[in-house]
Write a protein that holds these residues in place. Sequence first.
Motif, PDB file in Angstrom:
ATOM      1  N   VAL A  77       0.837  -1.204   0.000  1.00  0.00           N
ATOM      2  CA  VAL A  77       0.000   0.000   0.000  1.00  0.00           C
ATOM      3  C   VAL A  77       0.868   1.248   0.000  1.00  0.00           C
ATOM      4  O   VAL A  77       0.605   2.209  -0.738  1.00  0.00           O
ATOM      5  N   PHE A  78       1.934   1.242   0.804  1.00  0.00           N
ATOM      6  CA  PHE A  78       2.847   2.385   0.887  1.00  0.00           C
ATOM      7  C   PHE A  78       3.493   2.665  -0.471  1.00  0.00           C
ATOM      8  O   PHE A  78       3.478   3.805  -0.960  1.00  0.00           O
ATOM      9  N   VAL A  79       4.055   1.626  -1.087  1.00  0.00           N
ATOM     10  CA  VAL A  79       4.755   1.798  -2.365  1.00  0.00           C
ATOM     11  C   VAL A  79       3.800   2.264  -3.454  1.00  0.00           C
ATOM     12  O   VAL A  79       4.082   3.223  -4.179  1.00  0.00           O
ATOM     13  N   PHE A  80       2.658   1.601  -3.556  1.00  0.00           N
ATOM     14  CA  PHE A  80       1.740   1.950  -4.633  1.00  0.00           C
ATOM     15  C   PHE A  80       1.013   3.268  -4.374  1.00  0.00           C
ATOM     16  O   PHE A  80       0.541   3.907  -5.318  1.00  0.00           O
ATOM     17  N   SER A  81       0.955   3.681  -3.129  1.00  0.00           N
ATOM     18  CA  SER A  81       0.413   5.014  -2.842  1.00  0.00           C
ATOM     19  C   SER A  81       1.341   6.081  -3.399  1.00  0.00           C
ATOM     20  O   SER A  81       0.885   7.065  -4.012  1.00  0.00           O
ATOM     21  N   ILE A  82       2.661   5.883  -3.210  1.00  0.00           N
ATOM     22  CA  ILE A  82       3.641   6.834  -3.742  1.00  0.00           C
ATOM     23  C   ILE A  82       3.607   6.825  -5.271  1.00  0.00           C
ATOM     24  O   ILE A  82       3.612   7.881  -5.915  1.00  0.00           O
ATOM     25  N   ILE A  83       3.585   5.617  -5.849  1.00  0.00           N
ATOM     26  CA  ILE A  83       3.557   5.495  -7.305  1.00  0.00           C
ATOM     27  C   ILE A  83       2.298   6.158  -7.876  1.00  0.00           C
ATOM     28  O   ILE A  83       2.363   6.902  -8.871  1.00  0.00           O
ATOM     29  N   SER A  84       1.151   5.910  -7.245  1.00  0.00           N
ATOM     30  CA  SER A  84      -0.112   6.502  -7.703  1.00  0.00           C
ATOM     31  C   SER A  84      -0.075   8.015  -7.573  1.00  0.00           C
ATOM     32  O   SER A  84      -0.564   8.743  -8.450  1.00  0.00           O
ATOM     33  N   PHE A  85       0.518   8.487  -6.472  1.00  0.00           N
ATOM     34  CA  PHE A  85       0.654   9.924  -6.245  1.00  0.00           C
ATOM     35  C   PHE A  85       1.442  10.571  -7.380  1.00  0.00           C
ATOM     36  O   PHE A  85       1.035  11.586  -7.951  1.00  0.00           O
ATOM     37  N   VAL A  86       2.575   9.966  -7.721  1.00  0.00           N
ATOM     38  CA  VAL A  86       3.424  10.515  -8.775  1.00  0.00           C
ATOM     39  C   VAL A  86       2.704  10.507 -10.122  1.00  0.00           C
ATOM     40  O   VAL A  86       2.702  11.511 -10.854  1.00  0.00           O
ATOM     41  N   LEU A  87       2.083   9.378 -10.451  1.00  0.00           N
ATOM     42  CA  LEU A  87       1.401   9.263 -11.744  1.00  0.00           C
ATOM     43  C   LEU A  87       0.209  10.215 -11.838  1.00  0.00           C
ATOM     44  O   LEU A  87      -0.027  10.835 -12.879  1.00  0.00           O
ATOM     45  N   LEU A  88      -0.534  10.342 -10.733  1.00  0.00           N
ATOM     46  CA  LEU A  88      -1.703  11.217 -10.730  1.00  0.00           C
ATOM     47  C   LEU A  88      -1.311  12.670 -10.960  1.00  0.00           C
ATOM     48  O   LEU A  88      -1.891  13.356 -11.825  1.00  0.00           O
ATOM     49  N   PHE A  89      -0.305  13.137 -10.217  1.00  0.00           N
ATOM     50  CA  PHE A  89       0.069  14.541 -10.324  1.00  0.00           C
ATOM     51  C   PHE A  89       0.907  14.824 -11.568  1.00  0.00           C
ATOM     52  O   PHE A  89       1.013  15.972 -11.991  1.00  0.00           O
ATOM     53  N   ALA A  90       1.507  13.762 -12.135  1.00  0.00           N
ATOM     54  CA  ALA A  90       2.197  13.954 -13.409  1.00  0.00           C
ATOM     55  C   ALA A  90       1.182  14.234 -14.510  1.00  0.00           C
ATOM     56  O   ALA A  90       1.437  15.027 -15.429  1.00  0.00           O
ATOM     57  N   LYS A  91       0.015  13.591 -14.412  1.00  0.00           N
ATOM     58  CA  LYS A  91      -1.022  13.782 -15.417  1.00  0.00           C
ATOM     59  C   LYS A  91      -1.870  15.013 -15.130  1.00  0.00           C
ATOM     60  O   LYS A  91      -2.323  15.697 -16.064  1.00  0.00           O
ATOM     61  N   TYR A  92      -2.087  15.301 -13.835  1.00  0.00           N
ATOM     62  CA  TYR A  92      -2.925  16.452 -13.461  1.00  0.00           C
ATOM     63  C   TYR A  92      -2.166  17.376 -12.500  1.00  0.00           C
ATOM     64  O   TYR A  92      -2.499  17.454 -11.306  1.00  0.00           O
ATOM     65  N   PRO A  93      -1.140  18.062 -12.994  1.00  0.00           N
ATOM     66  CA  PRO A  93      -0.344  18.942 -12.128  1.00  0.00           C
ATOM     67  C   PRO A  93      -1.156  20.094 -11.542  1.00  0.00           C
ATOM     68  O   PRO A  93      -0.751  20.686 -10.541  1.00  0.00           O
ATOM     69  N   GLN A  94      -2.303  20.403 -12.159  1.00  0.00           N
ATOM     70  CA  GLN A  94      -3.128  21.493 -11.643  1.00  0.00           C
ATOM     71  C   GLN A  94      -3.656  21.202 -10.239  1.00  0.00           C
ATOM     72  O   GLN A  94      -3.996  22.121  -9.488  1.00  0.00           O
ATOM     73  N   LEU A  95      -3.718  19.905  -9.870  1.00  0.00           N
ATOM     74  CA  LEU A  95      -4.155  19.552  -8.521  1.00  0.00           C
ATOM     75  C   LEU A  95      -3.163  20.065  -7.482  1.00  0.00           C
ATOM     76  O   LEU A  95      -3.560  20.553  -6.419  1.00  0.00           O
ATOM     77  N   LEU A  96      -1.872  19.924  -7.801  1.00  0.00           N
ATOM     78  CA  LEU A  96      -0.847  20.451  -6.903  1.00  0.00           C
ATOM     79  C   LEU A  96      -0.881  21.970  -6.877  1.00  0.00           C
ATOM     80  O   LEU A  96      -0.629  22.589  -5.840  1.00  0.00           O
ATOM     81  N   PHE A  97      -1.199  22.566  -8.035  1.00  0.00           N
ATOM     82  CA  PHE A  97      -1.265  24.030  -8.084  1.00  0.00           C
ATOM     83  C   PHE A  97      -2.370  24.541  -7.157  1.00  0.00           C
ATOM     84  O   PHE A  97      -2.221  25.571  -6.500  1.00  0.00           O
TER      85      PHE A  97
END
Length: 315
Positions: A145-165
């Motif tokens: 869960v820890f590893v895939f949470s980080i991986i999902s986090f990276v992939l999600l914000f790589a595709k939708y950087p506006q969420l971080l903005f």
Amino acid sequence: MKYRRASFSLFFIFLVYVLALVYVDSKHNIFSKVETVFSLLPLLLMVTFFSLFIRYCRWHWLLARSGNKVPFIFGYLSYLSGFAFTATPGKVGELLRIRYFSRLGVKPSLIVSAFIFERFFDLLVILLIASIVASKFDFFPLIIVFVFSIISFVLLFAKYPQLLFKLIVIFRHCGFYRSAKVIRVLMNGIKGIKIWGKSFDVCIAFLLGLLAWFPVALSFCWLLIQLGINIPFTSAISNYPLAMLVGAASMLPGGLVSTEASVITQLVLLQVDIGLASIAAITIRFVTLWFAILCGFLSILVLEPKRTQVSNNFN
């Protein structure tokens, strides 16, 4: 230099680490095997150095793929410099590399991107090796869960950087300007990993990661054999990678204590004497974590006098 305070903190951590070893020795007499351990160090250190070299080859290749060709030796020293402060939560201290690569014309945001990209594949490779036998442990699902949470986090914000903005806007509105700045750096770094999004880049990064980390896992197996610890090969090969994931999940600087505790716990569960288990854990940490830190500081000593000269050559 600005990292003088960080150097002092690292020295303090090392001192506490040594004092902890003295305490453990008083209980389990771990130093009785010191002669055996010293005879094993040359090969163990060679494996670690090989791993660091392969990881730099991946880094050098990533920069080249982004259109940044840097001198191989200077680039290698600049890469190693980051390990001086690898004993930080999430290894973010490794971003010290920005100080030296920027002198070669590499943008800081690209260094952050490369850092995130290599951490991404390191997690995948280490999880793969650890999963050989780690599934037998009750806590392994938490690691997944820890590893895939980080991986999902990276992939999600790589595709939708506006969420971080949006997070940046919220933090600024609340007055957390420093946190907002950190998130902006993270946002730019994650956006940048798209440069290496092609299947060819992904395969090369994964294969080089496997080539870097599998020998380290094998060296731990060899260490156990030399210490007279006989456990199944599958348990031995996955022990240290799993401990590294536990250390990463703990978010303690460099995974200190948590990684060692995980190595020892896994061995004790396999009926290994706690004294021998402690020796194995301490040895593998000295030849990986502390050796990498030493390489980092030595690289800084070499780089600092040459920093101005390199800057002039590339301006």
